[in-house]
Design an enzyme around this catalytic site. Sequence first.
Site, PDB file in Angstrom:
ATOM      1  N   ARG A   1     -15.494   0.206 -12.617  1.00  0.00           N
ATOM      2  CA  ARG A   1     -15.671   0.478 -11.184  1.00  0.00           C
ATOM      3  C   ARG A   1     -14.800   1.432 -10.499  1.00  0.00           C
ATOM      4  O   ARG A   1     -14.929   2.477  -9.596  1.00  0.00           O
ATOM      5  CB  ARG A   1     -15.440  -0.976 -10.246  1.00  0.00           C
ATOM      6  CG  ARG A   1     -16.684  -1.795 -10.804  1.00  0.00           C
ATOM      7  CD  ARG A   1     -16.359  -3.018 -10.190  1.00  0.00           C
ATOM      8  NE  ARG A   1     -15.280  -3.961 -11.163  1.00  0.00           N
ATOM      9  CZ  ARG A   1     -15.665  -5.081 -11.650  1.00  0.00           C
ATOM     10  NH1 ARG A   1     -16.633  -5.814 -11.064  1.00  0.00           N
ATOM     11  NH2 ARG A   1     -14.494  -5.618 -12.322  1.00  0.00           N
TER      12      ARG A   1
ATOM     13  N   ARG B   1      -2.042   0.493 -15.526  1.00  0.00           N
ATOM     14  CA  ARG B   1      -0.878  -0.341 -15.959  1.00  0.00           C
ATOM     15  C   ARG B   1      -0.001   0.507 -16.701  1.00  0.00           C
ATOM     16  O   ARG B   1      -0.410   1.112 -17.533  1.00  0.00           O
ATOM     17  CB  ARG B   1      -1.225  -1.666 -16.554  1.00  0.00           C
ATOM     18  CG  ARG B   1      -2.086  -2.707 -16.037  1.00  0.00           C
ATOM     19  CD  ARG B   1      -0.836  -3.425 -15.173  1.00  0.00           C
ATOM     20  NE  ARG B   1      -1.536  -4.627 -14.405  1.00  0.00           N
ATOM     21  CZ  ARG B   1      -2.132  -4.570 -13.220  1.00  0.00           C
ATOM     22  NH1 ARG B   1      -2.269  -3.587 -12.736  1.00  0.00           N
ATOM     23  NH2 ARG B   1      -2.772  -5.523 -12.845  1.00  0.00           N
TER      24      ARG B   1
ATOM     25  N   GLU C   1       8.502  -1.641 -14.238  1.00  0.00           N
ATOM     26  CA  GLU C   1       8.486  -1.657 -12.525  1.00  0.00           C
ATOM     27  C   GLU C   1       9.387  -2.702 -11.986  1.00  0.00           C
ATOM     28  O   GLU C   1       9.369  -3.682 -12.645  1.00  0.00           O
ATOM     29  CB  GLU C   1       6.894  -1.899 -12.363  1.00  0.00           C
ATOM     30  CG  GLU C   1       5.951  -0.763 -12.650  1.00  0.00           C
ATOM     31  CD  GLU C   1       4.479  -1.289 -12.150  1.00  0.00           C
ATOM     32  OE1 GLU C   1       4.459  -2.172 -11.144  1.00  0.00           O
ATOM     33  OE2 GLU C   1       3.674  -0.264 -12.560  1.00  0.00           O
TER      34      GLU C   1
ATOM     35  N   HIS D   1       3.280   1.437  -7.077  1.00  0.00           N
ATOM     36  CA  HIS D   1       2.126   0.653  -7.523  1.00  0.00           C
ATOM     37  C   HIS D   1       1.546  -0.126  -6.273  1.00  0.00           C
ATOM     38  O   HIS D   1       1.692  -1.133  -5.881  1.00  0.00           O
ATOM     39  CB  HIS D   1       2.764  -0.665  -8.423  1.00  0.00           C
ATOM     40  CG  HIS D   1       1.515  -1.253  -9.150  1.00  0.00           C
ATOM     41  ND1 HIS D   1       1.601  -1.954 -10.190  1.00  0.00           N
ATOM     42  CD2 HIS D   1       0.214  -1.595  -8.832  1.00  0.00           C
ATOM     43  CE1 HIS D   1       0.555  -2.572 -10.701  1.00  0.00           C
ATOM     44  NE2 HIS D   1      -0.389  -2.311  -9.760  1.00  0.00           N
TER      45      HIS D   1
ATOM     46  N   GLY E   1      -1.924   1.231  -5.368  1.00  0.00           N
ATOM     47  CA  GLY E   1      -3.449   1.621  -5.451  1.00  0.00           C
ATOM     48  C   GLY E   1      -4.105   0.697  -4.516  1.00  0.00           C
ATOM     49  O   GLY E   1      -4.882   1.503  -3.521  1.00  0.00           O
TER      50      GLY E   1
HETATM   51  C1  GLV Z   1      -3.214  -4.187  -9.224  1.00  0.00           C
HETATM   52  O1  GLV Z   1      -2.635  -3.594  -9.796  1.00  0.00           O
HETATM   53  C2  GLV Z   1      -4.629  -4.902  -9.474  1.00  0.00           C
HETATM   54  O2  GLV Z   1      -4.811  -4.911 -10.642  1.00  0.00           O
HETATM   55  O3  GLV Z   1      -5.138  -5.194  -8.636  1.00  0.00           O
END
Ligand code: GLV
Length: 325
Positions: A155, A237, A266, A285, A287
């Site tokens: 996705r 990741r 991290e 991190h 996103g």
């Molecule tokens: C964030 O890193 C997630 O996997 O939603």
Amino acid sequence: MKVFISRDIPAQGIELMRNEGLEVTVWKVDRPMTQPELIENAKQSDALLCVFSDKIDKLFLNECRHLKVIAQLAVGYDNIDIDEATRLRIPIGNTPDVLSEATADAAFLLMLAASRKAFHLHKSIIKGEWTFFRPKANLGIELRNKTLGIFGLGRIGTEMAKRCKGAYQMDVIYCSRSRNSSAEELLQARKVEFDELLSQSDVLSVHCSLNETTNGLFNKEAFHKMKRSAIFINTARGTIHNEKDLIDALSERIIWGAGLDVTNPEPMRPSNPLLSMENVAVLPHVGSATIEARNAMSRLSAENIIHGLRGEKLPNIVNPGIYNR
Ligand code: GLV
């Protein structure tokens, strides 16, 4: 019934659970919980809503085998021992889809930022280094008609490919466990072997999950097979790339640039050499960090908890096998 949430989350999900008559407790201290703290609190609850930095391993699961559901506020769940949860018949939920666009936006942003040295140039202004026009200085690279390689065309990868196709008519190649026919049709994407992905991509963007096969996959050997002009993007990741090998590949100009939303470890240390490289853009991190995505993630995790506590199948179940036995 009682729900414990290991980190403060947007209110929408909490309201959904309270409206269902659930007693919700939120860990309010602004730091990750230690595992003993997590176990102690989960022991007093019927359900746990957790985040990807919580360690839901064998030890945790066996101590808290009474849990009726665990809902993770993330799409990735590599912090959870799924086999053990399945063995113990604990349903695990996650939050797919609702963060795909936000995460693809972060990948697209990192691609542009690296290609135009944007983060480095921003820092140079702060340092007083914006002096006069130099026609040969600060040159980036353009993306039109370049080849985008997606590792993991699910996705999020598909959303990234749509952006790159729409904005720059990039050719899309991908490497995935399975064929994605709808994306192939929509984006004229072509499935290739890993080595071809490495050798053909101008931008290589990682969107797979972390598992035994992908852990450390982007290492020295992989970077050496890439184009010298290539940009490597990782929003999945941090352990999927070997950070020392990436630093070497960039400083030895084996590849051109990189954009990372995930690092290893991290948080990234402020002294990390990647932070002072011109063609590198790093984010901490974030996103899925949009108001829209985080509200939706909060709602989705709450729905997983509510269904789990009613004894129903979770709307977003990671280990559906538990229902077959
Ligand atoms: C964030 O890193 C997630 O996997 O939603």
